[in-house]
Design a protein around this motif. Structure first.
Motif, mmCIF file in Angstrom:
data_model
loop_
_atom_site.group_PDB
_atom_site.id
_atom_site.type_symbol
_atom_site.label_atom_id
_atom_site.label_comp_id
_atom_site.label_asym_id
_atom_site.label_seq_id
_atom_site.Cartn_x
_atom_site.Cartn_y
_atom_site.Cartn_z
ATOM 1 N N GLU A 95 51.068 20.548 4.889
ATOM 2 C CA GLU A 95 50.674 19.774 3.620
ATOM 3 C C GLU A 95 51.329 18.327 3.542
ATOM 4 O OE1 GLU A 95 49.256 21.410 1.307
ATOM 5 O OE2 GLU A 95 49.129 22.936 3.024
ATOM 6 N N ALA A 96 52.081 17.807 4.746
ATOM 7 C CA ALA A 96 52.396 16.476 4.669
ATOM 8 C C ALA A 96 51.106 15.596 5.059
ATOM 9 C CB ALA A 96 53.414 16.324 5.817
ATOM 10 N N PHE A 97 49.828 16.266 5.629
ATOM 11 C CA PHE A 97 48.702 15.655 5.999
ATOM 12 C C PHE A 97 47.514 15.771 5.003
ATOM 13 C CE2 PHE A 97 50.689 13.921 9.336
ATOM 14 C CZ PHE A 97 51.555 14.987 10.066
ATOM 15 N N VAL A 98 47.806 15.664 3.546
ATOM 16 C CA VAL A 98 46.972 15.927 2.475
ATOM 17 C C VAL A 98 45.932 14.857 2.263
ATOM 18 C CG1 VAL A 98 47.846 17.858 1.283
ATOM 19 C CG2 VAL A 98 48.670 15.452 1.002
ATOM 20 N N LEU A 99 44.989 15.110 1.494
ATOM 21 C CA LEU A 99 43.928 13.968 1.350
ATOM 22 C C LEU A 99 44.472 12.779 0.610
ATOM 23 C CD1 LEU A 99 40.994 13.319 1.160
ATOM 24 C CD2 LEU A 99 40.941 14.220 -1.049
ATOM 25 N N ASP A 100 45.667 12.943 -0.121
ATOM 26 C CA ASP A 100 46.246 11.752 -0.751
ATOM 27 C C ASP A 100 46.830 10.816 0.278
ATOM 28 O OD1 ASP A 100 49.232 10.753 -2.172
ATOM 29 O OD2 ASP A 100 47.316 11.050 -3.362
ATOM 30 N N LEU A 101 47.391 11.220 1.599
ATOM 31 C CA LEU A 101 47.603 10.449 2.642
ATOM 32 C C LEU A 101 46.502 9.547 3.253
ATOM 33 C CD1 LEU A 101 49.766 9.810 4.332
ATOM 34 C CD2 LEU A 101 49.594 11.660 5.910
#
Lengths: 358, 254, 297
Positions: free
Chosen positions: A258-264
């Protein structure tokens, strides 16, 4: 006055092709490197090192990766976070499953895996462009995230999908303090930034820019479309993969998909736009800006809290941050589409004349 | 015989751009293709360098025969071209644009380039030297570091010519190289074109509307009209051909 | 077999919802050539505003009217602040500007109304249609059918608008070439304001429908992103394409999740639509109804 070029003649092509043809720039760069490699780890505040400067470097590297693909080669990608995720998880698996794997080797493995996936999801770029390609990279982003979550192998079958980065050591020296982690990150990022600069001023960089500017013409003068586009995806994803590995090992310590979501991905895209697409320096400027801005916002809100005597809810701050980022993107696209890097260039040109007006 | 076009037909959907066109080009000559707008001249050039693939016919270039060649294969064979609407890379400087013309001659892979010191640096400097000669030749030294987007039209055309020359082509296709230029610029361009032909021995095929230029500098002329060839010969022969006069040249009314 | 029909029907109706969001995209793209990444956040903003007003006790129609007004104002502001300064910039720049707009809208929505999820009731219950479930043992929700009807009406009206009216022609001119449209005297700014306002209205309808279905919460923006694969299938410029694309994506996604999902651990819905779009792009880049572009060299 200080920045005069008078008397500095470049009499060979080699001199003209330098990264820093102006002597003052060379001196400034040398000083900067000295401060970065020696002064900062010796005198730097531990908190700043681990919470601000190290992530800044990591994001600068990710932005560099995105810049190579989107800024230089013109292939819009929204999958940056996915590549970082692959880099992180594969570096972890390399350390886990391959005995005697040195940490830098694990980073390289992470990068190479990300590069491989990048090439696969870059194949559509041979037939589609622009925002269609952006949607294809979304497919990559969502699929990779799902895979990292569902396929137990990646997280060594942990029930929550969380991985804990292993201890690092370089040639027997442990890398476990903020200062040593910072130095490792700095070394990796500096080397890769140099490599990127070299690449972009060579034929590869020109080929990328040619594809970006007019791919039909590029094909006509002999630039191989497929090889060049896939190379752009590969190199870019490699950089993002290494950034992701650093993100897990040098910064977060424990990491979940979850640390690598679209937001990132969007965050890194913003760094590229604000810093300057198609610019190595811009990657650093943009990353610095976006890393520092929330801190600035936090400090300002604390001041405001003290002044007003009441607490400002966290949601307010994070929503304001989102609004300001969005507004800044629009602002930069309107006013200076080449971002902070161009603004810096303009400043330097003014400096050459200072203090004279003409 | 350097190049021969045999029975080429090209259609886009229902529109026939070229209809059974055949002609040849000798080594070292300057061949002009002329005709009214829409005659298929640009399409012919596009076929010659692999941008369009004709439905019928074939092209023979040196000992290669092809119909379905890719444009970058054409470049590898030694065919270079300039475009009517200028296809320069607007985001790069003049120097970089011309350097891209050397890409087929560069041998280093990207890893060597990333390291830079050693082979890559040597190769880059060697090609820089070659490119600077072309820049000298076309008298664009003063703008070598300018981004091409900022240059006036006439200079952009010259930069495009430089980029095409950087590839050291055997055959150079020029699509309206004098378009949009004033008299002085045209004279300069004519001089350059002829110099290229003399100095480098490059064979030239050019599309041009200015009859004065065509008659002056070309060795032989092909005339196209509605996709068909209607005349083929020396400038004098073509000038006096009735079909050409009817279709294109017109007559002077006293 | 009846289960399969249920799944497909459920998927089709979900697809209608996707199509509603895609409709807003198509409108803006057809009329201004801008790929509005912020459409999803417009849906979210509209839904959140509407439901928050309702929760404060406002009358349904009044809340609807005020939200619509807000969307119109939003459209005008967007045109003035974002679009006008970027006339004739390359499409990629406009696209990135709409990404910025997305962030602004999402932040603004939550700043104004908070970030808790809201339920939404419209008076049409989400229960199976009685005679269908009794006669044929198939469960199809009343509400889903209502949404499909609304979408149908909306599509018909919009299609008529584009094809038959003078404004429609002007919109198509603008989409092709901003400067040329200006040169023939088409009032670009008015047109864009109108278009974005209409797109805002469509976003409101979509937001309300989705809100009843899934509740109004931040996750709505991700659902809205699914409109992108819909557009790829249907072609960016076709209203009919948005519907058909939506139906195909909705149905195939549902079927894949139900029948393939169990073999791979579930959760396929997060990426299936995109991969379908990707494969489609490789075979037919302009979509089912899009127009082929031939680049003249």
């Amino acid at each position: 006055m200080l920045y005069r070029e008078a008397g500095q003649f470049r009499s060979t092509y080699a001199e003209d092709q330098q990264i820093f043809p102006i002597r003052q720039d060379r001196i400034a760069m040398a000083l900067l490197l000295l401060v970065a490699f020696v002064a900062v780890p010796l005198f730097g505040d531990q908190y700043w090192l681990s919470a601000i400067i190290t992530p800044f470097l990591i994001f600068a590297l990710a932005t560099l990766g995105l810049n190579i693909l989107t800024g230089y080669a013109g292939q819009l990608s929204l999958g940056t976070a996915a590549f970082m995720g692959i880099g992180a998880f594969m570096a972890y698996n390399a350390m886990l499953r391959i005995p005697h794997m040195p940490i830098v080797g694990a980073f390289i493995v992470g990068g190479l895996c990300a590069a491989a996936v990048g090439v696969v999801f870059g194949l559509p770029s041979l037939r589609i462009k622009g925002f269609y390609l952006a949607v294809a990279t979304l497919a990559c982003q969502f699929f990779v995230l799902w895979a990292l979550n569902r396929v137990g192998w990646f997280s060594n079958y942990s029930s929550s999908g969380v991985i804990t980065a292993q201890r690092m050591d370089v040639f027997g020296y442990p890398v476990d303090t903020p200062a040593t982690k910072y130095l490792l990150t700095l070394a990796v990022v500096a080397l890769m930034a140099l490599a990127a600069k070299n690449l972009m001023r060579s034929e590869t960089g020109r080929a990328f820019m040619a594809i970006r500017d007019m791919d039909v013409a590029a094909s006509v003068i002999g630039i191989p479309m497929m090889k060049t586009k896939l190379l752009a995806f590969a190199i870019s994803s490699f950089y993002c993969g290494v950034a992701g590995a650093l993100y897990a090992f040098s910064y977060l310590g424990t990491v979940e998909p979850e640390a690598f979501v679209l937001d990132l991905s969007f965050r890194v895209l913003f760094m590229m736009i604000i810093g300057g697409a198609g610019s190595i320096l811009g990657s650093f400027l943009g990353a610095g800006f976006i890393t520092l801005f929330p801190i600035f916002l936090n400090l300002a809100s604390k001041r405001l809290e003290n002044a007003l005597g009441m607490e400002i809810p966290h949601a307010l701050i994070s929503n304001t941050e989102a609004i300001i980022f969005g507004a800044l993107i629009i602002f930069f696209l309107i006013v200076e589409p080449y971002g902070l890097a161009r603004l810096w260039q303009i400043t330097k040109e003014k400096l050459r004349l200072w203090p004279f007006p003409h | 015989m350097l190049l021969s076009v045999e029975g080429v037909s090209l259609a886009f959907g229902g529109v026939k751009a070229l209809n059974d066109v055949s002609f040849d080009v000798r080594s070292h000559e300057v061949r002009a293709i002329i005709g009214p707008n829409g005659a298929g001249k640009s399409s012919m050039l596009n076929v010659l360098n692999g941008v369009y693939h004709p439905q019928q016919g074939k092209i023979r270039f040196r000992d290669h025969e092809f119909r379905d060649m890719d444009s970058h294969e054409a470049a590898a064979l030694g065919i270079a071209r300039t475009f009517q609407n200028i296809a320069l890379f607007k985001g790069m400087t003049v120097l970089d644009n011309v350097m891209t013309g050397r890409n087929l001659k560069m041998r280093c892979n990207f890893l060597e380039q990333a390291i830079w010191l050693g082979r890559a640096k040597k190769e880059e400097l060697a090609h820089r030297r070659a490119v600077e000669e072309i820049i000298d030749f076309l008298e664009i030294q003063h703008i070598r570091k300018t981004p091409v987007g900022r240059l006036p039209y006439g200079l952009q055309k010259r930069v495009e010519l430089a980029r095409a020359l950087a590839a050291e082509p055997i055959l150079l296709l020029l699509d309206e190289p004098m378009a949009g230029m004033n008299l002085e610029e045209k004279q300069d361009m004519c001089r350059f074109v002829l110099d290229v032909n003399d100095h480098f021995g490059t064979t030239l095929v050019l599309i041009e509307h200015d009859m004065g230029v065509v008659m002056d500098i070309s060795d032989r002329v092909v005339v196209l009209d509605y996709g068909r060839k209607i005349a083929d010969g020396t400038p004098d022969q073509v000038r006096n051909d009735q079909k050409v006069i009817d279709a294109y040249l017109g007559v002077a009314h006293a | 077999m009846t289960f399969f029909i249920e799944v497909v029907a459920g998927g089709l109706l979900a697809g209608v919802m996707y199509a509603l969001v895609a409709l807003g995209f198509v409108l803006i793209y057809k009329a201004s050539g801008v790929f509005n990444f912020a459409q999803g956040s417009m849906v979210f903003f509209a839904a959140l505003t509407f439901v928050s007003l309702l929760e404060r006790g406002w009358n349904l129609w009044l809340a609807l009217a005020v939200t619509l007004a807000a969307m119109v104002v939003l459209g005008m502001l967007t045109e003035r602040i974002v679009l006008r300064p970027l006339i004739n910039q390359p499409p990629i720049t406009l696209f990135m500007a709409t990404i910025g707009l997305t962030f602004v809208l999402e932040g603004l929505s939550q700043l104004l109304w908070g970030s808790q999820p809201h339920g939404l009731e419209l008076g049409i219950p989400d229960v199976p249609i009685e005679w269908l479930s009794e006669k044929a043992n198939i469960n199809i929700s009343q509400f889903d059918l209502f949404a499909a009807l609304v979408a149908g009406v909306l599509v018909a009206v919009l299609a008529l608008l584009f094809q038959k009216t003078r404004i429609g022609r002007a919109l198509r001119a603008v989409a092709d070439d901003h400067q040329a449209a200006l040169a023939v005297g088409i009032p670009l700014q008015h047109i864009w304001t109108i278009v974005w306002a209409v797109a805002g209205f469509v976003a409101l309808v979509a937001g309300v429908m989705w809100g009843v279905r899934n509740g109004v919460q931040y996750a709505l923006t991700f659902t809205a992103l699914k409109a992108l694969p819909v557009l790829i299938l249907g072609g960016f410029e076709s209203i009919a394409g948005a519907i058909i694309g939506g139906l195909i994506i909705g149905a195939s996604e549902k079927v894949a999740e139900v029948y393939l999902g169990p073999y791979v651990g579930g959760g396929i819905e997060s990426w299936f639509a995109y991969v379908v779009a990707l494969l489609f792009l490789l075979v037919r880049p302009e979509g089912l109804f899009g127009e082929k572009h031939i680049d003249r060299v």
